[in-house]
Design an enzyme around this catalytic site. Structure first.
Site, PDB file in Angstrom:
ATOM      1  N   HIS A   1       0.842  -1.200   0.000  1.00 62.09           N
ATOM      2  CA  HIS A   1       0.000   0.000   0.000  1.00 62.09           C
ATOM      3  C   HIS A   1       0.878   1.251   0.000  1.00 62.09           C
ATOM      4  CE1 HIS A   1      -3.088  -2.605   2.280  1.00 62.09           C
ATOM      5  NE2 HIS A   1      -3.599  -2.389   1.072  1.00 62.09           N
TER       6      HIS A   1
ATOM      7  N   SER B   1      -3.001  -7.692   2.581  1.00 64.59           N
ATOM      8  CA  SER B   1      -3.384  -7.599   3.999  1.00 64.59           C
ATOM      9  C   SER B   1      -3.891  -8.939   4.508  1.00 64.59           C
ATOM     10  CB  SER B   1      -4.457  -6.531   4.187  1.00 64.59           C
ATOM     11  OG  SER B   1      -3.945  -5.260   3.916  1.00 64.59           O
TER      12      SER B   1
ATOM     13  N   ARG C   1      -1.458  -5.895  -8.292  1.00 62.41           N
ATOM     14  CA  ARG C   1      -0.382  -6.807  -7.911  1.00 62.41           C
ATOM     15  C   ARG C   1      -0.181  -7.883  -8.961  1.00 62.41           C
ATOM     16  NH1 ARG C   1      -3.208  -7.478  -2.323  1.00 62.41           N
ATOM     17  NH2 ARG C   1      -4.544  -8.484  -3.792  1.00 62.41           N
TER      18      ARG C   1
ATOM     19  N   LYS D   1     -15.909  -7.265   5.813  1.00 66.39           N
ATOM     20  CA  LYS D   1     -14.663  -8.031   5.717  1.00 66.39           C
ATOM     21  C   LYS D   1     -14.179  -8.514   7.075  1.00 66.39           C
ATOM     22  CE  LYS D   1     -12.394  -6.476   1.491  1.00 66.39           C
ATOM     23  NZ  LYS D   1     -11.154  -5.914   0.951  1.00 66.39           N
TER      24      LYS D   1
END
Length: 174
Positions: free
Chosen positions: A20, A136, A98, A44
């Site tokens: 990030h 994450s 990514r 989440k």
């Protein structure tokens, strides 16, 4: 006087990773003002509460702002992304990529956002090769299983992540 270049980089940042920060740093070099929008996204099941995620992102982005000269702001947000982009005056949404698997989702999201507001562009920044694999979700999973995540997150985030994981483990054992 030229128009200020304003971008919005949204995410849950649970926790904020070196990936990030890589995207934030690179976006800050392209913009006059970068708003990092920390999404509430309770669905989440975040490891960190919203306020702490904002605090951790802010702690890391202060250094980036000082180094790049970009005005970097960190704020929580909820609701429609293009609505928040309009609210903060962003002409572009910054997204990090990514891998090819990210592209499918991001491609669809970009199309929807463009339909909702064709004046807001989406700009993709590829994660650097040293950060492409970091997520994450993996950081949290590795930390919960006792692995070393020190090369994936900044020092303050590492300290807080390990403390939070230990706390959750104690609660589970109780």
């Amino acid at each position: 006087m030229s128009r200020q270049r304003v971008g919005l980089y949204p995410g849950t940042f649970d926790p904020v990773t070196n990936g990030h920060l890589d995207v934030i740093d690179r976006a800050a070099r392209l913009l006059d003002r970068l708003v990092v929008g920390v999404a509430i996204n309770a669905g989440k099941g975040p490891l960190f509460p919203l306020e702490e995620r904002v605090e951790l992102v802010r702690a890391e982005t202060d250094r980036i702002a000082a180094r790049t000269g970009c005005n970097v702001e960190v704020h929580p947000f909820t609701g429609l992304l293009v609505g928040y982009a309009r609210e903060v005056g962003a002409q572009m949404i910054v997204r990090g990529l990514r891998a090819v698997t990210d592209f499918d989702y991001e491609f669809q999201m970009t199309g929807m956002n463009h339909r909702l507001d064709p004046e807001i562009e989406t700009v993709f920044l590829m994660a650097s090769e040293t950060n492409q694999f970091i997520s994450s979700r993996f950081v949290k999973e590795i930390a919960r299983l006792g692995g070393d995540v020190s090369s994936f997150v900044p020092a303050l985030t590492l300290e807080r992540t390990l403390a939070r994981v230990r706390s959750k483990d104690k609660d589970a054992d109780a």
